[in-house]
Scaffold this motif. Structure first.
Motif, PDB file in Angstrom:
ATOM      1  N   ASN A 298     -17.007 -34.378 -13.976  1.00  0.00           N
ATOM      2  CA  ASN A 298     -17.174 -33.425 -14.622  1.00  0.00           C
ATOM      3  C   ASN A 298     -16.454 -31.807 -15.098  1.00  0.00           C
ATOM      4  O   ASN A 298     -17.516 -30.931 -15.251  1.00  0.00           O
ATOM      5  CB  ASN A 298     -19.011 -33.367 -15.201  1.00  0.00           C
ATOM      6  N   THR A 299     -15.658 -31.289 -13.769  1.00  0.00           N
ATOM      7  CA  THR A 299     -15.445 -30.482 -14.145  1.00  0.00           C
ATOM      8  C   THR A 299     -13.802 -30.516 -13.518  1.00  0.00           C
ATOM      9  O   THR A 299     -13.394 -31.294 -13.352  1.00  0.00           O
ATOM     10  CB  THR A 299     -15.731 -29.426 -12.369  1.00  0.00           C
ATOM     11  N   ALA A 300     -12.667 -29.327 -14.361  1.00  0.00           N
ATOM     12  CA  ALA A 300     -11.648 -29.496 -14.484  1.00  0.00           C
ATOM     13  C   ALA A 300     -10.717 -29.180 -13.711  1.00  0.00           C
ATOM     14  O   ALA A 300      -9.751 -29.532 -13.668  1.00  0.00           O
ATOM     15  CB  ALA A 300     -10.654 -29.635 -15.546  1.00  0.00           C
ATOM     16  N   THR A 301     -11.682 -28.502 -12.613  1.00  0.00           N
ATOM     17  CA  THR A 301     -10.735 -27.893 -11.806  1.00  0.00           C
ATOM     18  C   THR A 301     -11.501 -27.996  -9.933  1.00  0.00           C
ATOM     19  O   THR A 301     -12.728 -28.009 -10.150  1.00  0.00           O
ATOM     20  CB  THR A 301     -10.498 -26.491 -11.304  1.00  0.00           C
ATOM     21  N   SER A 302     -11.041 -28.073  -8.883  1.00  0.00           N
ATOM     22  CA  SER A 302     -11.924 -28.260  -7.675  1.00  0.00           C
ATOM     23  C   SER A 302     -12.899 -26.394  -7.990  1.00  0.00           C
ATOM     24  O   SER A 302     -11.414 -25.686  -6.870  1.00  0.00           O
ATOM     25  CB  SER A 302     -10.889 -28.276  -6.827  1.00  0.00           C
ATOM     26  N   SER A 303     -13.232 -25.903  -8.370  1.00  0.00           N
ATOM     27  CA  SER A 303     -13.993 -24.759  -8.214  1.00  0.00           C
ATOM     28  C   SER A 303     -14.339 -24.827  -6.358  1.00  0.00           C
ATOM     29  O   SER A 303     -13.626 -23.131  -6.443  1.00  0.00           O
ATOM     30  CB  SER A 303     -14.770 -24.523  -8.917  1.00  0.00           C
ATOM     31  N   ALA A 304     -13.965 -25.097  -5.702  1.00  0.00           N
ATOM     32  CA  ALA A 304     -14.709 -24.246  -4.528  1.00  0.00           C
ATOM     33  C   ALA A 304     -13.604 -23.863  -3.462  1.00  0.00           C
ATOM     34  O   ALA A 304     -13.749 -23.829  -2.311  1.00  0.00           O
ATOM     35  CB  ALA A 304     -15.351 -25.116  -4.031  1.00  0.00           C
ATOM     36  N   ALA A 305     -12.041 -23.855  -4.282  1.00  0.00           N
ATOM     37  CA  ALA A 305     -10.751 -24.333  -3.192  1.00  0.00           C
ATOM     38  C   ALA A 305     -10.795 -22.547  -3.425  1.00  0.00           C
ATOM     39  O   ALA A 305     -11.191 -21.877  -3.871  1.00  0.00           O
ATOM     40  CB  ALA A 305      -9.867 -24.329  -4.241  1.00  0.00           C
ATOM     41  N   VAL A 306     -10.291 -21.774  -1.607  1.00  0.00           N
ATOM     42  CA  VAL A 306      -9.979 -20.623  -1.650  1.00  0.00           C
ATOM     43  C   VAL A 306      -8.854 -20.731  -1.854  1.00  0.00           C
ATOM     44  O   VAL A 306      -7.854 -21.448  -0.491  1.00  0.00           O
ATOM     45  CB  VAL A 306     -10.880 -20.792   0.274  1.00  0.00           C
ATOM     46  N   HIS A 307      -8.248 -19.512  -2.292  1.00  0.00           N
ATOM     47  CA  HIS A 307      -6.822 -19.305  -2.404  1.00  0.00           C
ATOM     48  C   HIS A 307      -6.264 -18.192  -1.404  1.00  0.00           C
ATOM     49  O   HIS A 307      -7.484 -16.925  -1.709  1.00  0.00           O
ATOM     50  CB  HIS A 307      -6.372 -19.200  -3.830  1.00  0.00           C
ATOM     51  N   PHE A 308      -5.751 -17.634   0.152  1.00  0.00           N
ATOM     52  CA  PHE A 308      -5.603 -16.682   0.209  1.00  0.00           C
ATOM     53  C   PHE A 308      -3.846 -16.308  -0.631  1.00  0.00           C
ATOM     54  O   PHE A 308      -2.735 -16.632  -0.132  1.00  0.00           O
ATOM     55  CB  PHE A 308      -5.680 -16.584   1.371  1.00  0.00           C
ATOM     56  N   LEU A 309      -4.320 -15.435  -1.091  1.00  0.00           N
ATOM     57  CA  LEU A 309      -2.846 -13.924  -1.447  1.00  0.00           C
ATOM     58  C   LEU A 309      -2.154 -13.095  -0.843  1.00  0.00           C
ATOM     59  O   LEU A 309      -3.363 -12.027  -0.055  1.00  0.00           O
ATOM     60  CB  LEU A 309      -3.353 -13.441  -2.791  1.00  0.00           C
ATOM     61  N   SER A 310      -0.771 -12.470  -0.323  1.00  0.00           N
ATOM     62  CA  SER A 310      -0.324 -11.843   0.209  1.00  0.00           C
ATOM     63  C   SER A 310      -0.758 -10.475  -0.934  1.00  0.00           C
ATOM     64  O   SER A 310      -0.144 -10.669  -2.307  1.00  0.00           O
ATOM     65  CB  SER A 310       0.724 -11.884   1.155  1.00  0.00           C
ATOM     66  N   ALA A 311      -0.276  -9.801  -0.407  1.00  0.00           N
ATOM     67  CA  ALA A 311       0.172  -7.775  -1.401  1.00  0.00           C
ATOM     68  C   ALA A 311       0.642  -7.305  -0.155  1.00  0.00           C
ATOM     69  O   ALA A 311       0.209  -6.712   0.783  1.00  0.00           O
ATOM     70  CB  ALA A 311      -1.307  -7.306  -1.914  1.00  0.00           C
ATOM     71  N   SER A 312       1.754  -6.124  -0.886  1.00  0.00           N
ATOM     72  CA  SER A 312       2.193  -5.427  -0.410  1.00  0.00           C
ATOM     73  C   SER A 312       1.250  -4.052  -0.581  1.00  0.00           C
ATOM     74  O   SER A 312       1.500  -3.568  -1.404  1.00  0.00           O
ATOM     75  CB  SER A 312       3.309  -4.992  -1.090  1.00  0.00           C
ATOM     76  N   LEU A 313       1.460  -3.438   0.105  1.00  0.00           N
ATOM     77  CA  LEU A 313       0.319  -1.480   0.627  1.00  0.00           C
ATOM     78  C   LEU A 313       1.851  -0.798   0.149  1.00  0.00           C
ATOM     79  O   LEU A 313       2.388  -0.636   1.510  1.00  0.00           O
ATOM     80  CB  LEU A 313      -1.394  -1.580   0.724  1.00  0.00           C
ATOM     81  N   THR A 314       1.082   0.519  -0.314  1.00  0.00           N
ATOM     82  CA  THR A 314       2.328   1.045  -0.014  1.00  0.00           C
ATOM     83  C   THR A 314       0.877   2.791   0.107  1.00  0.00           C
ATOM     84  O   THR A 314      -0.172   2.632  -0.260  1.00  0.00           O
ATOM     85  CB  THR A 314       3.473   2.183  -1.570  1.00  0.00           C
ATOM     86  N   SER A 315       1.224   4.053   0.775  1.00  0.00           N
ATOM     87  CA  SER A 315      -0.093   4.516   1.437  1.00  0.00           C
ATOM     88  C   SER A 315       0.441   5.438  -0.076  1.00  0.00           C
ATOM     89  O   SER A 315       1.067   6.197  -0.895  1.00  0.00           O
ATOM     90  CB  SER A 315       0.956   5.368   2.758  1.00  0.00           C
ATOM     91  N   ASP A 316      -1.085   6.327   0.257  1.00  0.00           N
ATOM     92  CA  ASP A 316      -1.804   6.856  -1.064  1.00  0.00           C
ATOM     93  C   ASP A 316      -0.176   8.402  -0.952  1.00  0.00           C
ATOM     94  O   ASP A 316      -0.259   8.743  -0.122  1.00  0.00           O
ATOM     95  CB  ASP A 316      -2.671   7.711  -0.930  1.00  0.00           C
ATOM     96  N   GLY A 317       0.200   8.738  -2.319  1.00  0.00           N
ATOM     97  CA  GLY A 317       1.040  10.225  -2.529  1.00  0.00           C
ATOM     98  C   GLY A 317       0.290  11.097  -2.034  1.00  0.00           C
ATOM     99  O   GLY A 317      -0.517  11.186  -2.476  1.00  0.00           O
ATOM    100  N   THR A 318       1.088  12.377  -1.731  1.00  0.00           N
ATOM    101  CA  THR A 318       0.138  13.960  -1.429  1.00  0.00           C
ATOM    102  C   THR A 318       0.072  14.150  -3.078  1.00  0.00           C
ATOM    103  O   THR A 318       1.489  14.584  -3.578  1.00  0.00           O
ATOM    104  CB  THR A 318       0.488  14.455  -0.671  1.00  0.00           C
TER     105      THR A 318
END
Length: 280
Positions: free
Chosen positions: A189-209
């Protein structure tokens, strides 16, 4: 009234939950699925208590693995059943990999001579559903748990309507002989495995002045006439920093020598001097 559609399980915690308290025959939960051993001459099943209502509701489940034939001569069976108090009277979607069929059954005394039978395809029949609405009972299948194809429909049997809080869900496996393997069910009675955990990566840049520029403001004169009004604009004052030098003092110093320690010597006049009294 406990509608059967409110029973939901992703099987992700690897523990048979309390809703499936009547499970039997070595049923277990592992790898995020309900696993049923398919053993010669033995039934196994995930089963709830008879505490649910199908009328006006639906139940569906994913079937990632149907029990393979593995040398069985009559049946290697994987079934999704809705059962009630009268033994042998139940609804089923039954896969038999020996015959290569999937059957949509309304069983009485364990049989249905009018069942719809199709060639089983693990992709086409990856999801199974039994539902009741408006006096009609439906058996459906889906490739993705979202878009459904109806396979059979009949007028709702009387027992479905009368069995309020009195039906159970059963996920079942059985073989007549051959080598042991298993069937696996998922996402009830659920179309997805809602308990799954996904780890995503992100590229961050420093704040400008952020450099703030000064906005000059000018104070202008205005000639006002009686009866006119002048709206005052907000003037923003900026506090600026300045580098200050200390005051320098100049001290004056005389070059004159002190004269109080001089000795005067008077001697005879020398040639070339102009001499006046008293030396004449």
């Amino acid at each position: 009234m406990a509608l059967i559609g409110t029973l939901v399980d992703t099987f992700n915690d690897n523990i048979i939950g309390p809703d499936w308290g009547n499970s039997y025959g070595g049923a277990l939960e592992t790898g995020g699925r309900a696993r049923l051993p398919c053993v010669a001459g033995q039934y196994s099943g995930y089963q709830t208590a008879k505490a649910w209502t199908l009328a006006g509701s639906s139940a569906y489940v994913q079937l990632p693995v149907a029990a393979a034939s593995n040398s069985a001569t009559v049946e290697a069976q994987t079934a999704f059943n809705i059962i009630q108090a009268t033994a042998g009277t139940y609804l089923a979607i039954n896969i038999n990999t020996v015959a290569g069929t999937i059957r949509f059954e309304n069983n009485v005394a364990y049989t249905d001579g009018s069942a719809t039978s199709l060639t089983y395809n693990s992709t086409t029949h990856a999801w199974l559903r039994i539902r009741e609405t408006g006096g009609t009972l439906f058996w459906d299948t889906s490739t993705d748990g979202s878009s459904w194809t109806n396979r059979r429909s009949i007028s709702t049997p009387a027992w479905v309507t009368s069995s309020v809080n009195a039906v159970a869900v059963e996920l079942q496996s059985y073989r007549n002989n051959g080598t042991t393997n298993f069937a696996e069910f998922d996402n009830f009675n659920t179309a997805t495995s809602s308990a799954a955990v996904h780890f995503l990566s992100a590229s961050l840049t420093s704040d400008g002045t952020l450099t703030a520029g000064l906005t000059p403001s000018a104070v202008l004169g205005a000639s006002l006439e009686a009866g006119s009004s002048l709206d005052a604009a907000v003037t923003q004052a900026a506090v600026l920093s300045a580098t200050l030098s200390a005051d320098t003092r100049l001290s004056a110093q005389t070059d004159a020598a002190a004269r109080d320690d001089l000795t005067t010597h008077v001697g005879r006049p020398q040639s070339g001097w102009t001499v006046s009294q008293p030396w004449i």
